[in-house]
Scaffold this motif. Structure first.
Motif, PDB file in Angstrom:
ATOM      1  N   ARG A   1       0.985  -1.333   0.086  1.00 37.69           N
ATOM      2  CA  ARG A   1      -0.148   0.062   0.136  1.00 37.69           C
ATOM      3  C   ARG A   1       0.905   1.138   0.116  1.00 37.69           C
ATOM      4  O   ARG A   1       1.829   1.228   0.471  1.00 37.69           O
TER       5      ARG A   1
ATOM      6  N   SER B   1      -0.701   8.279   1.107  1.00 40.03           N
ATOM      7  CA  SER B   1      -1.154   9.542   0.529  1.00 40.03           C
ATOM      8  C   SER B   1      -1.028  10.546   1.727  1.00 40.03           C
ATOM      9  O   SER B   1      -1.958  10.333   2.478  1.00 40.03           O
TER      10      SER B   1
ATOM     11  N   ARG C   1      -4.347  12.823   1.544  1.00 38.33           N
ATOM     12  CA  ARG C   1      -5.511  12.205   1.863  1.00 38.33           C
ATOM     13  C   ARG C   1      -5.500  11.481   3.209  1.00 38.33           C
ATOM     14  O   ARG C   1      -6.180  11.365   3.879  1.00 38.33           O
TER      15      ARG C   1
ATOM     16  N   GLU D   1      -4.173   8.905   4.127  1.00 40.08           N
ATOM     17  CA  GLU D   1      -4.388   7.402   4.066  1.00 40.08           C
ATOM     18  C   GLU D   1      -3.592   6.790   3.208  1.00 40.08           C
ATOM     19  O   GLU D   1      -3.010   7.293   2.294  1.00 40.08           O
ATOM     20  N   THR D   2      -3.739   5.238   3.553  1.00 32.93           N
ATOM     21  CA  THR D   2      -2.714   4.360   2.475  1.00 32.93           C
ATOM     22  C   THR D   2      -3.959   3.913   1.633  1.00 32.93           C
ATOM     23  O   THR D   2      -4.979   3.764   1.577  1.00 32.93           O
ATOM     24  N   TYR D   3      -3.216   3.530   0.278  1.00 38.88           N
ATOM     25  CA  TYR D   3      -3.962   3.104  -0.700  1.00 38.88           C
ATOM     26  C   TYR D   3      -3.617   1.810  -1.426  1.00 38.88           C
ATOM     27  O   TYR D   3      -2.123   1.712  -1.307  1.00 38.88           O
ATOM     28  N   ARG D   4      -4.125   0.800  -2.048  1.00 42.71           N
ATOM     29  CA  ARG D   4      -3.618  -0.533  -2.589  1.00 42.71           C
ATOM     30  C   ARG D   4      -2.817  -0.165  -3.738  1.00 42.71           C
ATOM     31  O   ARG D   4      -3.390   0.436  -4.588  1.00 42.71           O
TER      32      ARG D   4
END
Lengths: 499, 529
Positions: free
Chosen positions: A266, A269, A272, A274-277
């Motif tokens: 992940r 960001s 944002r 947050e983590t993203y895949r």
């Protein structure tokens, strides 16, 4: 240091689960040339593909040769974290296809790293903590892919090989870390260490130090590790802490809901929060490692290792301890000084230059005003302080020859212009008048010129003393020693309700 | 001295250049003409660069003229290769020139730099005539795996010249050049030298820098010389050998000047054999060996013994495992070495619309590589894969150690060199081994253990079998090239009177036919039968 605590939700998650965190750091080593060829590493800001040769372009027939300095820097890192170095180590090929990898394999080290089994001690808001370090090894960096639209608007991927083959050290910890703060502190401490031994500039924003975290949760300390998620793209210490905090919370929420976690990579960001895949890791990659046949095994001469060990500078943890235990600095001042090599250098040199100076006074000036002035000054002004001058200034203040307020102005002038302290003090007339007789005459004149204020003081209105001191200061263009002036006024007009 | 300049030995050309009876340009022109005239029939050259060769020849003539003005010392200071034509296998990088490695995937690629040995040869004053045909990425034993068509053997145009350095062997046998360079990973110099009736040596691993040579299997590849006699081959090795900082596997071992001092006299050369000890490895007389080839080898042994040397049977017990181990190690290294041919930076490249880069890679490599190269990449990839690595790669490396130990043990008994066949058979017909890869691999059964052990080996002509050349292989301990060349030169001495020594390749006259079939046509005709 900044005791930026973890967010409350993660703290809650950590009441229910234990986080198991391991950190992988890639850092660019501070060498003049690349890992396996003679190309310069000074490609920052250079035109793309101007720092290349057949070797780092992976042209047919090109062969690698080992950069001795890079090996030395990894050995020094190993020595600094008390790791073992095997008598014989070697290079391995890590095979995978990607356009930024010109040979189709990366020359790295697989099962015989240059350093294995070390540790790093840190201070956290919850006390001292030791992170086990599995290994540190040497490898080469990849080229850089730039995605840009072409002249007809088509999607283009461009490759800049300037970075290709730059020396990289990979440092992998044991899964010892339990909180986001520990992870951030580990990264900070590692940066300090790498800078102290000159192994890397380790600037995260400039990609010289890239931090990746493997995060998993489990219910109890004895349970097997949970499903591991790799978090990338954390470009500052703050994002390391934020990303891991977020990830712990995300995983805890999923587990609470009875959802299955997946092995994945992940990205973080920052915008944002947050983590993203990025990609799923269904199977572990098969890199088909095998010994690099183009390079002979590397035998590390014990005498060389000894030399490297002997040449190590004082390491950050030891320096902090010395500042605290031998020089009597507060843990905060010690940490601030050690975290800033320039400040630490100035501190030490000032003490060395000015015999008998109190370390705490010098530390106060360096960690307080000096850092404030230096950080505020435009970098092109090349702010700089001469230890001899700083010593002079501290002594003037301690001796009461100059006021603290004026001293700050003097320091600022010196740091920005480099002018000698004595000449600034003389030019600006900052030398304090402490002579009781000389000041007495001025005080007499001021009292005579301000009868109502004098009457107030006699009548017990002590706050009017400040007004008279101000008048004396005005007369002396700020050079009067305020303490002496106050005493003189009181001697003449009574204590006037001094508080 | 014969009037045809192409019939001279390189050391004779060197004398003629020095006494001014011939110029480097004369030599270049004579050889270029032969090469251009016969390349249709042989297809041994991938490029013949007349303008570059003539420019180089003129430059060496100018230096020669200056040296002649400066006196005998200046002439003596010139390298023995000064002004001598040389052919280069087309996997040797020459700045600005093509370097296909016999592969479609490198079509159009021009190297921006000189290989180390090219720098060395330039410094020596050698004249490059062009680049020679080869099996793709040096993988093959017949030159039939070249993307640019097969090569005919000058002894019989319907047979192969061997491989992978088939072109380099054929052009020397055909007198297109006195000297050429090849590479040998499992026999790629010695086997074609044997099949073409010339001298070819694979030096000790680390003797010659590999910098600038397209890699097949890095731990096995070694560059070496082809010539029609031992003296010329030794002089060429002398010119290219020695430590190069850019190849970490090149050894800091001095290059012996002895390589330039092989005796001119046959009798003196032969006398060296007196009291020498040779070993005859029992395991090298393999099943499937041509009985007539074995007869030539046994006759050669008799020649050596007659000259006063002893030849004793020895055993290299792990020889049988050599082939299997080699076909793990070499493809494993190749699978990584060939990963760089991805179409991103150079060579052939396929771009698919709206596809990801993996699709581009698959298309580029799928179209750019030939079947044998793909076979070896797959073999190597498989051998290195998780779960198979220990069973294949690690085990093969252990076998390699055992093979090396076999040789060490034999040489420790005081044996000067081993005598063995180079190839179990003489040159075979086009297509004969294409259907069965293992039959092709067996061509190198007697040569590849030498690569696995990193030792030097030389193949020298030792007679004919039904009109085709037979090669005798001499194998020595590491760094024993001077001894091997002395032995090779001695063998030339003791067989000086043999009739096969003077025989020219049988089909050379046929190769002059400008309207005859090309090797590809001959191979196709054979396949059609």
């Amino acid at each position: 240091m900044n005791p930026n605590s973890t967010s409350s939700s993660a703290s809650t998650a950590l009441d229910r689960y234990e986080a198991v965190i391991g950190i992988e750091v890639h850092c660019q080593l501070k060498t003049a040339s690349k890992m396996f060829c003679g190309c310069s590493t000074a490609y920052d800001g250079a035109e793309p593909n101007t720092h290349t040769c057949p070797v780092c372009l992976g042209l047919p027939g090109a062969l690698p040769t080992i950069n001795r300095r890079a090996v030395e820097l990894v050995l020094a890192t190993g020595a600094a974290i008390n790791a073992r170095t095997p008598a014989a180590t070697r290079w391995d090929r890590k095979n995978y296809f990607y356009p930024d990898l010109p040979k189709g394999y990366q020359i790295s080290q697989y099962d015989l790293p240059l350093a294995a089994g070390g540790s790093l001690n840190l201070d956290t808001s919850e006390g001292p903590f030791t992170v086990g370090i599995t290994r540190a090894h040497l490898e080469e960096d990849t080229a850089k892919l730039v995605h840009a639209p072409g002249s007809n608007g088509e999607r283009l991927s461009l490759v800049d090989f300037n970075r290709s083959g730059a020396p990289l050290m990979e440092i992998v910890t044991e899964p010892d870390i339990r909180t986001a703060e520990q992870a951030r502190r580990y990264a900070e401490e590692l940066q300090l260490l790498l800078r102290a031994i000159g192994a890397s500039d380790a600037d995260m924003e400039r990609g010289q130090m890239r931090v990746e975290a493997n995060v998993s949760l489990r219910r109890g300390g004895t349970e097997p590790f949970g499903t591991r998620v790799e978090v990338k793209n954390m470009n500052s210490f703050r994002s390391v802490e934020r990303a891991i905090t977020f990830e712990i919370e995300r995983q805890a929420t999923l587990i609470d809901a009875g959802d299955e976690l997946v092995m994945e990579t992940r990205g973080w960001s920052d915008d944002r929060g947050e983590t993203y895949r990025m990609r799923a890791k269904e199977t572990s990659d098969d890199y088909r490692y095998f010994p690099e046949p183009d390079l002979p095994p590397l035998r590390v001469d014990p005498a060389w290792l000894q030399e490297i060990r002997a040449a190590l500078p004082e390491l950050p943890a030891l320096r902090r301890a010395r500042y605290r235990d031998e020089l009597g600095l507060s843990p905060y001042d010690a940490a601030v000084l050690v975290a800033d090599p320039d400040a630490s250098r100035l501190f030490e040199a000032t003490l060395a230059a000015g015999a008998g100076l109190d370390p705490k006074s010098v530390a106060n000036w360096v960690t307080g005003d000096y850092l404030r002035i230096r950080n505020a000054a435009p970098s092109e002004a090349a702010p700089h302080a001469d230890p001899l001058q700083v010593g002079t200034l501290v002594r003037l203040v301690v001796d009461g020859a100059i006021s603290r307020v004026n001293a700050k102005e003097v320091l600022e002038a010196h740091v920005v212009s480099g002018q000698a302290v004595a000449s600034i003090v003389a030019e600006r007339g900052f030398r304090q008048i402490s002579d009781v007789d000389a000041l007495g005459a001025i005080v007499d004149a001021v009292i005579a010129a301000n009868p109502s204020a004098a009457a107030d003081i006699r009548g017990g209105k002590g706050q009017a003393i400040g007004f008279l001191v101000g008048q004396v200061m005005k007369e002396t263009r700020g050079q009067a020693n305020a303490v002496v002036v106050q005493a003189a006024i009181r001697a003449r007009l009574g204590d006037g309700g001094a508080a | 001295m014969t009037t045809d300049l192409t019939r001279q030995a390189a050391h004779e050309m060197a004398l003629a250049l020095r006494d001014g009876s011939v110029s480097a340009r004369d030599l270049a022109v004579a050889h270029l003409e032969a090469a251009e005239r016969q390349n249709r029939a042989l297809n041994a050259w991938l490029t013949i660069d007349r303008p570059a060769a003539l420019a180089q020849a003129d430059a060496t003539d100018a230096r020669l003229a200056a040296a002649r003005r400066d006196g005998p010392a200046a002439i003596a200071a010139l390298h023995p290769l000064h002004g001598i034509p040389v052919a280069l296998k087309d996997l040797i990088s020459v700045e600005g020139g093509q370097c296909t490695a016999g592969s479609r995937i490198l079509e159009g690629y021009r190297s921006p730099y000189d290989a180390h040995i090219v720098e060395r040869l330039r410094a020596a004053g050698a004249v490059f005539l062009g680049k020679t045909n080869m099996d793709e990425f040096a993988m093959g034993s017949s030159n039939e795996y070249s993307a640019y068509g097969p090569v005919s053997n000058p002894w019989d145009l319907n047979t192969v010249p061997g491989g992978s350095s088939g072109g380099s062997a054929a052009v020397v046998a055909a007198h297109h050049t006195p000297l050429s360079l090849g590479t040998d990973t499992g026999g790629s110099i010695r086997q074609p030298a044997a099949l073409c009736g010339i001298v070819g040596m694979k030096p000790t691993y680390g003797r010659v820098s590999r910098y600038g040579i397209v890699a097949f299997a890095s731990s096995l590849d070694q560059l070496g010389p082809f010539a029609r006699n031992a003296r010329d081959a030794a002089a060429l090795l002398h010119a290219i050998a020695g430590r190069d900082e850019r190849d970490s596997t090149s050894a800091p071992i001095p290059v012996p000047d002895e390589l330039l001092q092989l005796p001119a006299s046959d009798d003196e050369a032969a006398a060296w054999l007196r009291g020498k000890r040779f070993g005859l490895p029992r395991e090298y007389f393999v099943a499937g060996m041509d009985p007539d080839v074995e007869r030539r080898i046994r006759e050669s042994v008799a020649f050596i013994e007659d000259a006063g040397a002893t030849v004793e049977e020895v055993s290299l017990p792990h020889t049988d495992y050599g082939l299997a181990a080699y076909y793990i190690v070499a493809p494993a290294e190749a699978s990584a070495n060939l990963a760089r041919y991805d179409g991103v930076r150079f060579g052939q490249s396929r771009r698919l619309e709206a596809a990801d880069f993996i699709a581009d890679y698959l298309a580029t490599r799928g179209e750019g590589f030939g079947a044998e190269v793909k076979r070896r990449i797959m073999l190597g990839t498989y051998a290195l894969s998780a779960g198979y690595y220990d069973a294949f790669y690690v085990k093969a490396q252990k076998v390699r150690t055992l093979i090396k130990r076999d040789f060490d043990r034999v040489f420790a008994t005081g044996i000067d060199a081993l005598v063995a066949p180079t190839s179990p058979t003489v040159a075979f017909r086009f297509g004969a081994r294409l259907a069965d890869p293992v039959s092709m691999y067996l061509s190198d059964a007697c040569t590849l253990p030498v690569n696995m052990a990193g030792l030097p080996g030389v193949s020298i002509p030792c007679g004919l079998s039904e009109g085709l050349p037979v090669g005798l292989q001499l194998i020595g301990p590491a760094w024993s090239e001077p001894v091997l060349f002395r032995a090779a030169r001695a063998f030339e001495g003791v067989t000086a009177a043999a009739t096969w020594r003077d025989q020219e390749p049988t089909d050379l006259g046929l190769a002059d036919d400008a309207s005859g079939p090309t090797p590809a046509q001959r191979a196709a005709a054979r396949a059609a039968r």
